[in-house]
Motif scaffolding. Sequence first.
Motif, PDB file in Angstrom:
ATOM      1  N   THR A   1      -7.306   4.965 -10.960  1.00 33.30           N
ATOM      2  CA  THR A   1      -6.278   5.916 -10.538  1.00 33.30           C
ATOM      3  C   THR A   1      -6.163   7.073 -11.522  1.00 33.30           C
ATOM      4  O   THR A   1      -6.017   8.240 -11.127  1.00 33.30           O
TER       5      THR A   1
ATOM      6  N   SER B   1       0.830  -1.202   0.000  1.00 29.59           N
ATOM      7  CA  SER B   1       0.000   0.000   0.000  1.00 29.59           C
ATOM      8  C   SER B   1       0.865   1.251   0.000  1.00 29.59           C
ATOM      9  O   SER B   1       1.924   1.302   0.650  1.00 29.59           O
TER      10      SER B   1
ATOM     11  N   LEU C   1      -5.619   9.064  -1.184  1.00 32.52           N
ATOM     12  CA  LEU C   1      -5.896   7.780  -1.819  1.00 32.52           C
ATOM     13  C   LEU C   1      -4.910   6.738  -1.320  1.00 32.52           C
ATOM     14  O   LEU C   1      -3.718   7.019  -1.181  1.00 32.52           O
ATOM     15  N   THR C   2      -5.417   5.561  -1.032  1.00 33.80           N
ATOM     16  CA  THR C   2      -4.548   4.427  -0.709  1.00 33.80           C
ATOM     17  C   THR C   2      -4.496   3.512  -1.923  1.00 33.80           C
ATOM     18  O   THR C   2      -5.518   2.957  -2.338  1.00 33.80           O
ATOM     19  N   LEU C   3      -3.325   3.381  -2.492  1.00 36.67           N
ATOM     20  CA  LEU C   3      -3.156   2.649  -3.739  1.00 36.67           C
ATOM     21  C   LEU C   3      -2.388   1.356  -3.506  1.00 36.67           C
ATOM     22  O   LEU C   3      -1.438   1.317  -2.714  1.00 36.67           O
ATOM     23  N   ASP C   4      -2.809   0.302  -4.206  1.00 37.23           N
ATOM     24  CA  ASP C   4      -2.079  -0.969  -4.193  1.00 37.23           C
ATOM     25  C   ASP C   4      -0.996  -0.923  -5.271  1.00 37.23           C
ATOM     26  O   ASP C   4      -1.304  -0.689  -6.454  1.00 37.23           O
TER      27      ASP C   4
ATOM     28  N   ASP D   1      -3.322  -1.101  -8.386  1.00 37.68           N
ATOM     29  CA  ASP D   1      -3.668   0.247  -8.858  1.00 37.68           C
ATOM     30  C   ASP D   1      -2.513   0.839  -9.649  1.00 37.68           C
ATOM     31  O   ASP D   1      -2.718   1.619 -10.578  1.00 37.68           O
ATOM     32  N   VAL D   2      -1.298   0.455  -9.235  1.00 36.66           N
ATOM     33  CA  VAL D   2      -0.085   0.974  -9.872  1.00 36.66           C
ATOM     34  C   VAL D   2       0.913  -0.168 -10.019  1.00 36.66           C
ATOM     35  O   VAL D   2       1.113  -0.944  -9.082  1.00 36.66           O
TER      36      VAL D   2
ATOM     37  N   ILE E   1       3.406   9.168  -6.001  1.00 36.90           N
ATOM     38  CA  ILE E   1       2.865   8.073  -5.190  1.00 36.90           C
ATOM     39  C   ILE E   1       3.777   7.897  -3.999  1.00 36.90           C
ATOM     40  O   ILE E   1       4.962   7.571  -4.151  1.00 36.90           O
TER      41      ILE E   1
ATOM     42  N   ASP F   1      -9.260  -1.503 -14.877  1.00 35.84           N
ATOM     43  CA  ASP F   1      -9.185  -1.980 -13.500  1.00 35.84           C
ATOM     44  C   ASP F   1      -9.183  -3.506 -13.479  1.00 35.84           C
ATOM     45  O   ASP F   1      -9.890  -4.154 -14.262  1.00 35.84           O
TER      46      ASP F   1
ATOM     47  N   ILE G   1      -0.665   2.709 -14.581  1.00 34.87           N
ATOM     48  CA  ILE G   1      -1.731   2.898 -13.603  1.00 34.87           C
ATOM     49  C   ILE G   1      -3.040   2.348 -14.152  1.00 34.87           C
ATOM     50  O   ILE G   1      -3.208   2.192 -15.368  1.00 34.87           O
TER      51      ILE G   1
END
Length: 420
Positions: A156, A103, A113-116, A198-199, A174, A187, A152
């Motif tokens: 995102t 994360s 935003l919390t991105l994986d 997500d990234v 990020i 997605d 991405i």
Amino acid sequence: MLLNYLKIAWKVLLRRKFFTFISLFGISFTLMIMLVVMAFVNHVTGGHAPEKRIDRILFVSFLAQEYRDGGNRNTPVSADFIDRYVRTLKTPATVALTSMTSSATSFANNESLTLDVRYTDGNFWKVTDFDFLDGRPYSGKEVSSADRVCVINEHTARAFFGTTKGVSGRDIEIGINRYRIAGVVPDVAVIRFYSSADVWVPYTLSTSYVKSSRLDGEFMAMLLAKPGSEQLPAMHAEFAGVMRRVQPPNPKEVKSLHCHADPALSSIVREITMHTKTEDDGMSIFLLGCSALGLLFMLLPALNLVNLNVTRIMERASEIGVRKAFGASGGALVAQFLVENVVLAVLGGLLGLGLAAGALGLLNGSHLIAYSQFSLSWWAFGWGMVLALVFGLMSGVYPAWKMSRLNPVDALRGSGGGPQ
């Protein structure tokens, strides 16, 4: 004759609404659960984007270390392990590297935003089948030189830029790092354990990437087979041969090492069934258990139907007596009763299909599982209907036989007495 049986069956079902409701509920609920479970399994292990060729992919997921003091440890492998023992395999067409997701916090339009984030090599984009909405994947050369590039997902891109077009080439921040966007992809459901994120960024930028002789780490390998039905067993066998030659780096502490190249479902089942130390992946036990549970799950409403049908016979004793008095044979009465059960099973199956579609629609709309879009499996529905008809017939055999044996005189008195 069949048309008359169908008309009688329909009238009987309408006349006894409570019985019909209980029976339909048992059949439809059972089938609904089966269809929802199969939709989930298909979504995890089926051949969907970005793993359209999943039937040609083996995964090297976990390394099991058995310690001399009796302890065990299961971890992903290191990049060095993949370079030394997986990339050297001769049978795969392509070997790719991917990581577990981590994360990272970012800010888009003053919102957190919390991105994986997933770390991969350049071959990852050759093994998977992403449809790029904009731009391109990053290359193996960019991975080797540790360029700060990324790919991405659509979510995102819209969060940061409000669009998926014209995004490639722009910068994105990020965490504490800034990256140049190489491309944008649709997605991917989070339950696609080996490809969702997500990234995506080069694995050479990962803080866990270090050039050392450690075997455990944060990475997994994806082995794409060449076309041909014999290629998967060949890849599995070659990797098993390589692992037999791998020695623990600290033999005073580690007794043995175990690692396997498995299909997607087998790799998950191996961890669930704790078959990490053997060549047997536990699939036979898993499938046997699932089959037993499925049959038991279908058998329960069937037994309920048997009891309800026997009770219904007693209520229809006078009707049966009249029909037998006018010359109806036992075979005709049995056929009628079985037709009623088949009609009930078909209606329950169709209702179960509708309930499953509604349940999956609610699940998709709730976004409980991020980016997931579950769909009905018509293959599973077909088998479910076959099982519903089989159990519907089974639940009607004994009551139908008992009905055909009723004594006409006792039946006309409404006593439901003994057989002829």
